[in-house]
Design a protein around this motif. Structure first.
Motif, PDB file in Angstrom:
ATOM      1  N   ALA A 207      29.567-143.891  -0.897  1.00 42.27           N
ATOM      2  CA  ALA A 207      29.238-144.942   0.069  1.00 42.27           C
ATOM      3  C   ALA A 207      27.899-145.587  -0.270  1.00 42.27           C
ATOM      4  O   ALA A 207      27.736-146.811  -0.181  1.00 42.27           O
ATOM      5  CB  ALA A 207      29.214-144.366   1.488  1.00 42.27           C
ATOM      6  N   VAL A 208      26.932-144.769  -0.691  1.00 37.95           N
ATOM      7  CA  VAL A 208      25.625-145.297  -1.094  1.00 37.95           C
ATOM      8  C   VAL A 208      25.781-146.193  -2.326  1.00 37.95           C
ATOM      9  O   VAL A 208      25.176-147.265  -2.418  1.00 37.95           O
ATOM     10  CB  VAL A 208      24.631-144.148  -1.383  1.00 37.95           C
ATOM     11  CG1 VAL A 208      23.351-144.687  -2.013  1.00 37.95           C
ATOM     12  CG2 VAL A 208      24.304-143.403  -0.094  1.00 37.95           C
ATOM     13  N   ALA A 209      26.622-145.743  -3.277  1.00 37.48           N
ATOM     14  CA  ALA A 209      26.865-146.543  -4.483  1.00 37.48           C
ATOM     15  C   ALA A 209      27.487-147.889  -4.120  1.00 37.48           C
ATOM     16  O   ALA A 209      27.140-148.926  -4.688  1.00 37.48           O
ATOM     17  CB  ALA A 209      27.774-145.785  -5.448  1.00 37.48           C
ATOM     18  N   SER A 210      28.420-147.885  -3.136  1.00 39.95           N
ATOM     19  CA  SER A 210      29.047-149.136  -2.696  1.00 39.95           C
ATOM     20  C   SER A 210      28.017-150.074  -2.082  1.00 39.95           C
ATOM     21  O   SER A 210      28.067-151.294  -2.291  1.00 39.95           O
ATOM     22  CB  SER A 210      30.149-148.845  -1.675  1.00 39.95           C
ATOM     23  OG  SER A 210      31.176-148.072  -2.243  1.00 39.95           O
ATOM     24  N   SER A 211      27.084-149.513  -1.328  1.00 35.45           N
ATOM     25  CA  SER A 211      26.044-150.354  -0.728  1.00 35.45           C
ATOM     26  C   SER A 211      25.141-150.944  -1.808  1.00 35.45           C
ATOM     27  O   SER A 211      24.680-152.077  -1.699  1.00 35.45           O
ATOM     28  CB  SER A 211      25.212-149.538   0.270  1.00 35.45           C
ATOM     29  OG  SER A 211      24.384-148.593  -0.383  1.00 35.45           O
ATOM     30  N   GLN A 212      24.899-150.172  -2.872  1.00 33.49           N
ATOM     31  CA  GLN A 212      24.076-150.676  -3.971  1.00 33.49           C
ATOM     32  C   GLN A 212      24.769-151.817  -4.713  1.00 33.49           C
ATOM     33  O   GLN A 212      24.113-152.723  -5.224  1.00 33.49           O
ATOM     34  CB  GLN A 212      23.736-149.548  -4.950  1.00 33.49           C
ATOM     35  CG  GLN A 212      22.755-148.521  -4.397  1.00 33.49           C
ATOM     36  CD  GLN A 212      21.461-149.178  -3.966  1.00 33.49           C
ATOM     37  OE1 GLN A 212      21.158-149.266  -2.780  1.00 33.49           O
ATOM     38  NE2 GLN A 212      20.689-149.668  -4.920  1.00 33.49           N
ATOM     39  N   ARG A 237      26.890-157.766   6.137  1.00 30.41           N
ATOM     40  CA  ARG A 237      27.759-156.987   5.254  1.00 30.41           C
ATOM     41  C   ARG A 237      27.073-155.692   4.824  1.00 30.41           C
ATOM     42  O   ARG A 237      27.683-154.610   4.824  1.00 30.41           O
ATOM     43  CB  ARG A 237      28.089-157.844   4.017  1.00 30.41           C
ATOM     44  CG  ARG A 237      29.218-157.307   3.162  1.00 30.41           C
ATOM     45  CD  ARG A 237      29.836-158.408   2.313  1.00 30.41           C
ATOM     46  NE  ARG A 237      28.955-158.863   1.261  1.00 30.41           N
ATOM     47  CZ  ARG A 237      29.130-158.543  -0.045  1.00 30.41           C
ATOM     48  NH1 ARG A 237      30.127-157.764  -0.403  1.00 30.41           N
ATOM     49  NH2 ARG A 237      28.313-159.015  -0.958  1.00 30.41           N
ATOM     50  N   TYR A 238      25.785-155.802   4.498  1.00 32.60           N
ATOM     51  CA  TYR A 238      25.024-154.621   4.081  1.00 32.60           C
ATOM     52  C   TYR A 238      24.832-153.664   5.265  1.00 32.60           C
ATOM     53  O   TYR A 238      24.917-152.439   5.115  1.00 32.60           O
ATOM     54  CB  TYR A 238      23.670-155.056   3.526  1.00 32.60           C
ATOM     55  CG  TYR A 238      22.866-153.939   2.895  1.00 32.60           C
ATOM     56  CD1 TYR A 238      23.335-153.260   1.784  1.00 32.60           C
ATOM     57  CD2 TYR A 238      21.628-153.559   3.415  1.00 32.60           C
ATOM     58  CE1 TYR A 238      22.607-152.235   1.207  1.00 32.60           C
ATOM     59  CE2 TYR A 238      20.885-152.540   2.840  1.00 32.60           C
ATOM     60  CZ  TYR A 238      21.383-151.886   1.735  1.00 32.60           C
ATOM     61  OH  TYR A 238      20.664-150.861   1.169  1.00 32.60           O
ATOM     62  N   LYS A 239      24.601-154.229   6.453  1.00 32.29           N
ATOM     63  CA  LYS A 239      24.422-153.403   7.655  1.00 32.29           C
ATOM     64  C   LYS A 239      25.677-152.596   7.945  1.00 32.29           C
ATOM     65  O   LYS A 239      25.607-151.416   8.319  1.00 32.29           O
ATOM     66  CB  LYS A 239      24.071-154.296   8.848  1.00 32.29           C
ATOM     67  CG  LYS A 239      23.812-153.512  10.127  1.00 32.29           C
ATOM     68  CD  LYS A 239      23.480-154.452  11.295  1.00 32.29           C
ATOM     69  CE  LYS A 239      23.244-153.647  12.584  1.00 32.29           C
ATOM     70  NZ  LYS A 239      22.977-154.542  13.738  1.00 32.29           N
ATOM     71  N   GLY A 240      26.843-153.233   7.767  1.00 30.28           N
ATOM     72  CA  GLY A 240      28.099-152.520   7.988  1.00 30.28           C
ATOM     73  C   GLY A 240      28.254-151.335   7.055  1.00 30.28           C
ATOM     74  O   GLY A 240      28.688-150.251   7.471  1.00 30.28           O
ATOM     75  N   LYS A 241      27.866-151.531   5.791  1.00 34.27           N
ATOM     76  CA  LYS A 241      27.978-150.437   4.824  1.00 34.27           C
ATOM     77  C   LYS A 241      26.972-149.333   5.127  1.00 34.27           C
ATOM     78  O   LYS A 241      27.298-148.141   4.999  1.00 34.27           O
ATOM     79  CB  LYS A 241      27.754-150.998   3.412  1.00 34.27           C
ATOM     80  CG  LYS A 241      27.962-149.988   2.300  1.00 34.27           C
ATOM     81  CD  LYS A 241      29.359-149.395   2.304  1.00 34.27           C
ATOM     82  CE  LYS A 241      30.406-150.399   1.927  1.00 34.27           C
ATOM     83  NZ  LYS A 241      31.749-149.754   1.801  1.00 34.27           N
ATOM     84  N   ILE A 242      25.757-149.718   5.567  1.00 30.77           N
ATOM     85  CA  ILE A 242      24.743-148.724   5.926  1.00 30.77           C
ATOM     86  C   ILE A 242      25.210-147.897   7.118  1.00 30.77           C
ATOM     87  O   ILE A 242      25.026-146.668   7.158  1.00 30.77           O
ATOM     88  CB  ILE A 242      23.399-149.423   6.253  1.00 30.77           C
ATOM     89  CG1 ILE A 242      22.788-150.046   4.990  1.00 30.77           C
ATOM     90  CG2 ILE A 242      22.413-148.450   6.886  1.00 30.77           C
ATOM     91  CD1 ILE A 242      22.381-149.063   3.935  1.00 30.77           C
TER      92      ILE A 242
END
Length: 593
Positions: A207-212, A237-242
């Protein structure tokens, strides 16, 4: 991410067949094979000394009750000697295993790379470079770790389990039965639970890799983000991934809490149960305090070995899987390439195609060439033109014998191309492609790639003839200038002229120019075109062209469309064909220029 890939290496079931395949590695050990077997002897001695330690500790503790100072001193000295022997055995075990592994894997790496680089183009057209690189890096590293430590550690743990259980039974059979009914089960449960926790941790990493990826894409395309005023969209979009990462991490934290509670209560609780029962037996006079201490130490050995052996077994499974993948590459059939290029028999350069039909192995249903026929006499300039995807570059690949044709024949000097040794055939050819890829060394090394034993004077002359000398001398380090990865430090025109110098140095009989000037600006194109004219003198030249202005002086122009030669002749002849493809292409280009 490298660690992530290593953890995800595919496991293989351990069967008689897979073990037999794995033992093929020993064939690469050569004269170092003995080190592995001597290392196994030292491994057995290490295990034996480790098992003697708890017994002697128990006897030393019993000296308290006996008040026997001499016996205590002798036992303490014996323990020191045992520790010295164990250190000695461990040193030689590790040294021998490392030496055996490194020499074996050096031979394996060389064999793998040697076979890989000699495989035909049909193989590379169906494999990804990243996958092949993983075979040489991740798979070999997995085998390296296993041969160096995992196998030895697995055998050591196995010795400790078997020897420990036997010695436990010799101390107290009742206490051994209780320990075997509780401790191993709890240890195995802890391993399974711990593996589940690690998998969950990897999902957090993913999940962290996807946010990166979101960050990387946004920053790389920041001009588009700004142009569309989509800053708030990207933030959302970034907030959703975080938020997704937080949810997974919190859940993982709860599981780790459960795991910690399990370890504290069950694992240490089982140790308390065993010690309590041992104390009870000691009070009843069935075993001494020293025997109880020995028993607890042996229990610790056995419990830790039970816990560790499952992970070691998994590592061995991964190593067997890695071995199978490596040997899949070694089993691929390479091209028959001589160790020394046979270029002493120089060819004249007559080339002819007769009814050549061809489909790429990766796309057998699509026929790229549909009965192509043409001939080129030695020293002639033959241009090949046509729309994109017509099959122009395929002709170049077939002359170099990168692929085997489906039907027809390709002759060089009236000899079938398949009857030549590859080293002799390709040793008499050079190609200057549209996208020149240089190696990451110096300019001198890249030019000398065409003739590795070339003298400095020969390299200098080739650079001068290729119109490359001026820009080379403009660099402070001149011929020693490093070109960077894939030649990134040089411009497109400079890379082309290095490639031309390389081809000149090789002095080929047949020259293939694959759209060598199509991506250059006007100034660079003129310099490169002048260098190409020098290069083509006295050689059979196959010129695959996009810009028709560069091939007007060709002796023959082939017009390819949909895998068929639809027109051929000189520029003057083709331009006179009403509604001809060449005439239409020429009109389009010159009207736009």
């Amino acid at each position: 991410m490298a660690r992530r890939k290593e953890n995800d290496l595919q496991k293989a079931k351990i069967t008689a067949g897979s073990l037999q395949k794995a033992t093929l590695i020993f064939g690469f050990a050569g004269s170092h094979k003995w080190k592995f077997f001597i290392g196994l002897i030292f491994l057995l001695l290490t295990g034996a000394t480790a098992l003697a330690f708890p017994k002697l500790m128990g006897l030393l503790i019993d000296c308290v009750g006996d008040r026997d100072m001499d016996r205590a001193r002798n036992l303490a000295l014996l323990l020191i000697v045992i520790l010295l022997f164990q250190s000695f055995f461990s040193f030689f075990r590790l040294s021998l295993f490392v030496s055996f592994t490194e020499h074996t894997l050096a031979a394996l790496r060389l064999a793998l790379y040697g076979n890989l680089i000699k495989l035909p183009m049909t193989f590379f057209s169906q494999k990804r470079v990243g996958e092949l690189n993983s075979r040489i890096s991740s798979d070999i590293t997995q085998i390296q770790d296993t041969l160096t430590t995992t196998i030895a550690e697995f055998l050591r743990q196995f010795i400790l389990i078997i020897g420990g259980v036997i010695l436990l039974a010799s101390e107290s059979l009742k206490l051994t039965l209780l320990m075997l009914s509780v401790v191993p089960l709890v240890a195995v449960a802890a391993v399974i639970f711990g593996r589940f926790i690690r998998k969950y941790s990897r999902s957090v990493q993913d999940a962290v890799a996807s946010s990166q990826v979101i960050v990387e894409e946004t920053l790389q395309g920041i001009s588009n983000v700004k142009a569309f005023a989509n800053e708030w969209y990207e933030i959302a979009r970034y907030k959703g991934k975080i938020s997704e990462i937080v949810a997974i991490a919190v859940k993982g934290g709860q599981y780790r809490g459960y795991f910690a509670s399990f370890i504290i209560f069950c694992l240490f609780g089982s140790v308390v149960a065993v010690v309590w029962y041992g104390v009870t037996l000691s009070i009843q006079g069935e075993m001494s305090v020293g025997q109880l201490i020995s028993f607890v130490l042996y229990s610790t050995f056995v419990g830790a070995s039970f816990g560790g052996i499952a992970e070691l077994y998994a590592q061995i499974q991964k190593a067997i899987g890695a071995t199978e993948r490596v040997f899949e590459l070694l089993d691929e059939r390479p091209e028959n390439i001589s160790s020394i290029a046979t270029v002493s028999d120089r060819i004249s350069g007559n080339v002819s195609f007769t009814n050549v039909q061809f489909s790429y192995p990766s796309r057998p249903e699509i026929q790229v060439l549909k009965g192509v026929s043409f001939s080129a006499d030695a020293g002639q300039k033959i241009a090949v033109v046509g729309p994109s995807g017509a099959g122009k570059s395929t002709i170049a690949s077939l002359i170099l014998r990168f692929y085997t044709i489906d039907h027809g024949s390709i002759m060089v000097d009236n000899t079938n191309i398949n009857d030549f040794e590859l080293s002799q055939l390709r040793g008499n050819m050079s190609i200057v492609p549209q996208d020149v890829i240089l190696f990451g060394g110096s300019i001198r090394e890249n030019i000398a790639y065409g003739k590795p034993d070339a003298t400095q004077d020969e390299i200098f002359l080739a650079a001068k003839q290729a119109n490359a000398l001026d820009f080379i001398n403009s660099f402070p380090e001149k011929f020693d200038t490093l070109v960077g990865e894939r030649g990134i430090k040089l411009s497109g025109g400079q890379r082309q002229r290095i490639a031309i110098a390389r081809a000149l140095l090789k002095n080929p009989a047949i020259l293939i120019l694959d759209e060598a000037t199509s991506s250059l600006d006007s100034e660079s194109e003129k310099l490169v075109q002048d260098a190409l004219e020098t290069l083509m003198q006295g050689r059979t030249s196959i010129i695959i062209a996009h810009r028709l202005s560069t091939i007007r002086t060709a002796d023959k122009i082939l017009v390819i469309d949909n895998g068929i030669v639809v027109e051929q002749g000189t520029h003057a002849e083709l331009i006179e064909i009403d509604n001809g493809l060449y005439k239409n292409l020429s009109s389009l280009q010159f009207s736009n220029s």
